[in-house]
Design an enzyme around this catalytic site. Structure first.
Site, PDB file in Angstrom:
ATOM      1  NE  ARG A  70      90.733  79.944 -50.528  1.00  0.00           N
ATOM      2  CZ  ARG A  70      91.312  80.869 -51.271  1.00  0.00           C
ATOM      3  NH1 ARG A  70      91.096  82.156 -51.029  1.00  0.00           N
ATOM      4  NH2 ARG A  70      92.131  80.544 -52.235  1.00  0.00           N
ATOM      5  CE1 TYR A 211      84.975  75.245 -51.582  1.00  0.00           C
ATOM      6  CE2 TYR A 211      86.053  77.120 -50.525  1.00  0.00           C
ATOM      7  CZ  TYR A 211      86.123  75.946 -51.248  1.00  0.00           C
ATOM      8  OH  TYR A 211      87.345  75.463 -51.638  1.00  0.00           O
ATOM      9  CE  LYS A 220      92.929  77.429 -47.292  1.00  0.00           C
ATOM     10  NZ  LYS A 220      94.326  77.138 -47.600  1.00  0.00           N
ATOM     11  CG  HIS A 240      98.544  78.502 -48.267  1.00  0.00           C
ATOM     12  ND1 HIS A 240      98.246  78.987 -49.522  1.00  0.00           N
ATOM     13  CD2 HIS A 240      97.690  77.473 -48.063  1.00  0.00           C
ATOM     14  CE1 HIS A 240      97.261  78.279 -50.047  1.00  0.00           C
ATOM     15  NE2 HIS A 240      96.910  77.357 -49.192  1.00  0.00           N
ATOM     16  CB  SER A 262      94.300  77.882 -53.539  1.00  0.00           C
ATOM     17  OG  SER A 262      94.457  78.654 -52.375  1.00  0.00           O
ATOM     18  CB  CYS A 264      99.508  75.546 -57.361  1.00  0.00           C
ATOM     19  SG  CYS A 264      98.833  76.977 -58.199  1.00  0.00           S
ATOM     20  CG  ASP A 287      95.846  74.114 -47.151  1.00  0.00           C
ATOM     21  OD1 ASP A 287      96.299  74.519 -48.239  1.00  0.00           O
ATOM     22  OD2 ASP A 287      94.919  74.686 -46.557  1.00  0.00           O
ATOM     23  NE  ARG A 379      88.780  72.770 -52.863  1.00  0.00           N
ATOM     24  CZ  ARG A 379      89.872  73.398 -52.414  1.00  0.00           C
ATOM     25  NH1 ARG A 379      90.608  72.870 -51.489  1.00  0.00           N
ATOM     26  NH2 ARG A 379      90.238  74.562 -52.929  1.00  0.00           N
TER      27      ARG A 379
HETATM   28  C1  OXD Z   1      92.645  76.781 -50.540  1.00  0.00           C
HETATM   29  C2  OXD Z   1      92.353  75.508 -49.840  1.00  0.00           C
HETATM   30  O1  OXD Z   1      91.738  77.368 -51.141  1.00  0.00           O
HETATM   31  O2  OXD Z   1      93.302  74.938 -49.278  1.00  0.00           O
HETATM   32  O3  OXD Z   1      93.807  77.212 -50.498  1.00  0.00           O
HETATM   33  O4  OXD Z   1      91.196  75.071 -49.798  1.00  0.00           O
HETATM   34 MN    MN Z   2      95.142  76.029 -49.304  1.00  0.00          MN
END
Ligand code: OXD
Ligand code: MN
Length: 595
Positions: A70, A211, A220, A240, A262, A264, A287, A379
């Site tokens: 991002r 991306y 998002k 989130h 993100s 974590c 998420d 990913r």
């Molecule tokens: C983020 C995702 O960047 O979930 O938070 O991809």
């Molecule tokens: Mn996320």
């Protein structure tokens, strides 16, 4: 165009965008398996997708090295005044931003197909769901949207002739001249990337990046930035957060929603398999959570997505076996390394290193290579229905009643494993001051400590001061039915830089303590930061952990916490008058408790 669109707003918008972007053709997606298969076949033929011999119907994509995460610096919340976007968002005047972007969009789809993707966030037809339509010139986006959202022609049926939807415009920003050969991952340079949101109009314009977080606009952009602004207007929450169901040995269910920044560990916790005997954990989402107060007065959560777009590195049969099983087939991989026998690989996937790979940049890789084989933000995309521990209620339009909120982040020091808020208001203070070391999910420095309130800093579609107030207001409405709030840190290290807590399935021990707190089965110890487990209250059975390590993990060093105060003050000062008085008071009380 392959279909007639009956909805007036949609057909007008398609005509307008096609006039501006000038694609060679227009294709309206129906979300079918045939469509998906046809699209990947084309992507394989063009060299963009690499089929994986080892994983049925799975493909690897390698992005341009500049388009791997991002781009928060290029993400805008464009409200009529800057004050509405607030200090945590980049702001540009909507009229000026639209002019700039229109000049980029003009002719940007030349030589390409313009795809129209009707999708639902949340089960199709559910009153809690929202309909979006994404226009994109990226077939990679189409196939990922098929997994991450509910793409279907029945969405068009629901729209009818005059139903409303959220328009999401996306272009990779790489027109093709006649005869020009395409590249493997077309995109625009950083300075012309724009991920723009117009929350007052429920509108999204994204340009220049392929991306996921910048291009799969249901995630998002819609489900967090636009939805958070809608949620505030309409009195609900778009967060989130992962959602999970924990069942104790007696069959009692607890629903937990947890907000971590993100990369974590939300996906790992969402699919965690408890190491504690008799406990069961099922995944509802990894998420995003949309939560509304239901007729029972409780906060009910749904996962608006239908797939996982998870961080691959670090995922293994040790850390997250359920994710590994989810991606055995029908999966898309981005920026992972390719093995010689046609599989994907990433750092942390296996104990032994492969002797040879093609890395995410397409170069030969051996264990001697200095660079990572997979990008740290590589990913996987896979359908939630493929997860072996997906909860049977994951698509229940009524959602699940939340008992527990968890906030947290990645902190090598200072913050203990777990503590509980004194009250809802104190919990909002903990969420508002949450801090974490930055990760590779965003382009930028890694490992710097930043305040990431409610893990929403990159995703709140309005002034974060007003967001704090919204949380306080929701607490008022929920009263005694409000979920309990906890704070966790799985990442505390000892003097030698080693993690003190084993994490993963052993996090169930921490969740068990939370459930016992909810049921008033255990007391707690008051500390300046919140309520800590009583000595021996955390179930550490069958865990070989020294009492010295445990003490260090749970320690609260007043001097270290005092040292945080100036940073929290500076963080709060950003919001000026928009900072709720009650949070100002929380900070004062906290300082006083620290002495
Ligand atoms: C983020 C995702 O960047 O979930 O938070 O991809
Ligand atoms: Mn996320």
């Amino acid at each position: 165009m392959n279909s007639t669109v009956k909805n007036k707003k949609l057909s007008d918008w398609i005509t307008e965008v096609a006039g501006m972007c000038q694609p060679d053709s227009i294709y309206v997606c129906d979300g079918s398996r045939e469509e998906y298969d046809g699209m990947v076949e084309k992507l394989v033929l063009s060299g963009s997708a690499i089929p994986l011999k080892k994983r049925p119907r799975s493909y690897l994509f390698l992005s341009d090295p500049s388009d791997v995460a991002r781009v928060e610096d290029r993400t805008f919340i464009s409200t009529s005044s800057q004050a509405e976007a607030g200090p945590t968002n980049n702001w540009l005047d909507p009229a000026a931003l639209k002019e700039t972007m229109k000049s980029l969009y003009r002719g940007c789809m030349k030589g390409r197909t313009m795809y129209v993707i009707p999708f639902s966030m949340g089960p199709i037809g559910s009153p809690i769901s929202k309909i979006g339509v994404e226009i994109t010139d990226s077939p990679y986006v189409v196939v990922n949207m098929h997994i991450m959202t509910r793409v279907s022609s029945s969405v068009l049926e629901i729209l009818g002739t005059d139903g409303d939807f959220i328009p999401c415009l996306h272009s990779i920003g790489a027109p093709l001249e006649k005869g020009q050969k395409d590249v493997q991952w077309p995109c625009a340079p950083m300075e012309s990337k724009y991920i723009s949101h117009f929350p007052e109009e429920n509108l999204i314009w994204s340009y220049g990046s392929g991306y996921g977080g910048n291009a799969l606009l249901g995630k998002k952009c819609l489900a967090l930035r636009i939805a958070s602004a809608m949620a505030r207007r309409e009195g609900w929450l778009a967060e989130h957060m992962l959602i999970l169901r924990l069942t104790d040995p007696d069959g009692k269910q607890y629903h937990i929603a947890a907000a971590f920044p993100s990369a974590c560990g939300k996906t790992n916790l969402a699919m965690m398999q408890p190491s504690l005997k008799g406990w069961k954990c099922e995944c509802i989402g990894d998420d995003i959570a949309w939560m509304k107060i239901a007729s029972d007065g409780r906060l009910h959560a749904i996962n608006p997505e239908s797939g996982f777009f998870g961080v691959a590195p670090g995922t293994s049969y040790d850390t997250n076996p359920m994710a590994m099983d989810t991606i055995r087939e029908n999966a898309i991989f981005t920026n992972c390394a390719l093995t010689d026998d046609g599989d994907v690989w990433w750092e942390g996937m296996t104990g032994d290193l492969p002797s040879h790979l093609i890395d995410w940049k397409g170069r030969d890789w051996t264990p001697e290579s200095k660079a990572d084989a997979a990008h740290p933000n590589a990913r996987f995309t896979a359908a939630a229905s493929q997860c072996p521990v997906i909860c049977k209620d994951w698509e229940n339009p009524d959602g699940v009643p939340i008992d527990i909120f968890i906030f947290g982040g990645r902190r090598g020091s200072v913050v203990p494993l777990v503590y509980e808020a004194f009250s809802w208001e104190h919990g909002v203070f903990l969420g508002a001051t949450a801090a974490s070391e930055t990760t590779s999910a965003n382009i930028g420095a890694i490992g710097n400590l930043r305040r990431d309130p409610f893990a929403m800093k990159p995703f709140c579609g309005y002034n974060m001061g007003d967001y704090f107030q919204h949380w306080l207001d929701m607490g008022e409405r929920l009263g005694s039915k409000a979920p309990r709030i906890f704070y966790v840190n799985w990442f505390r290290k000892n003097q030698d830089g080693k993690f003190l807590w084993p994490g993963f399935s052993d996090n169930s021990r921490v969740l068990k303590w939370m459930c016992e707190r909810v049921d008033n089965k255990t007391g707690a110890r008051k500390s300046p930061i919140g309520l800590l487990p009583l000595e021996g209250a955390l179930d550490l059975s069958c865990l070989s952990m020294g009492s010295e390590d445990m003490r260090e993990l749970m320690s609260v060093d007043t001097a270290e916490w005092k040292a945080e105060i100036p940073d929290i003050e500076a963080h709060f000062a950003m919001f000026g008058k928009r900072l709720p008085q009650r949070l100002r008071k929380q900070l004062k009380d906290f300082s006083e408790r620290l002495g």
